[in-house]
Design a protein around this motif. Structure first.
Motif, mmCIF file in Angstrom:
data_model
loop_
_atom_site.group_PDB
_atom_site.id
_atom_site.type_symbol
_atom_site.label_atom_id
_atom_site.label_comp_id
_atom_site.label_asym_id
_atom_site.label_seq_id
_atom_site.Cartn_x
_atom_site.Cartn_y
_atom_site.Cartn_z
ATOM 1 N N ARG A 131 4.221 -47.999 -36.266
ATOM 2 C CA ARG A 131 4.318 -47.278 -34.990
ATOM 3 C C ARG A 131 3.800 -48.130 -33.831
ATOM 4 N NH1 ARG A 131 2.390 -41.229 -36.862
ATOM 5 N NH2 ARG A 131 4.339 -40.694 -37.901
ATOM 6 N N HIS B 212 6.027 -49.409 -30.667
ATOM 7 C CA HIS B 212 5.606 -49.225 -29.283
ATOM 8 C C HIS B 212 5.622 -50.558 -28.533
ATOM 9 C CE1 HIS B 212 3.297 -47.990 -25.781
ATOM 10 N NE2 HIS B 212 2.564 -49.089 -25.979
ATOM 11 N N ASN C 96 8.217 -50.967 -25.516
ATOM 12 C CA ASN C 96 7.643 -50.846 -24.182
ATOM 13 C C ASN C 96 7.163 -52.146 -23.551
ATOM 14 O OD1 ASN C 96 7.733 -47.900 -23.790
ATOM 15 N ND2 ASN C 96 6.443 -47.899 -25.604
#
Length: 75
Positions: free
Chosen positions: A25, A29, A33
């Motif tokens: 995860r 991310h 991002n």
């Protein structure tokens, strides 16, 4: 032959799975991002290498688990 003196906790595999899930995860991310920033710094090769090490660790853990289960079932 390697002899393990102390048994792993019963929930050890679930703990490892949880850790890997959180690591994936975090990488998702970062890639989703922050990839443009990382590319601008020229550091994407380092990020990719770290991710490869995590993947290899994940697969080795479950490969050795499978091998040890196979050998323990044979004895």
């Amino acid at each position: 032959k390697i002899k393990i003196e102390i048994d792993f906790p019963l929930d050890f595999e679930n703990t490892i799975k949880s850790i890997f899930k959180w690591i994936f995860r975090c990488y998702a991310h970062i890639y989703y991002n922050h990839l443009q920033t990382i590319e601008a710094m020229g550091e994407e090769a380092h990020l990719n290498t770290c991710f490869q090490v995590i993947l290899i660790s994940f697969f080795l853990f479950f490969y050795f688990k499978k091998i040890t289960n196979h050998h323990s079932n044979r004895n």
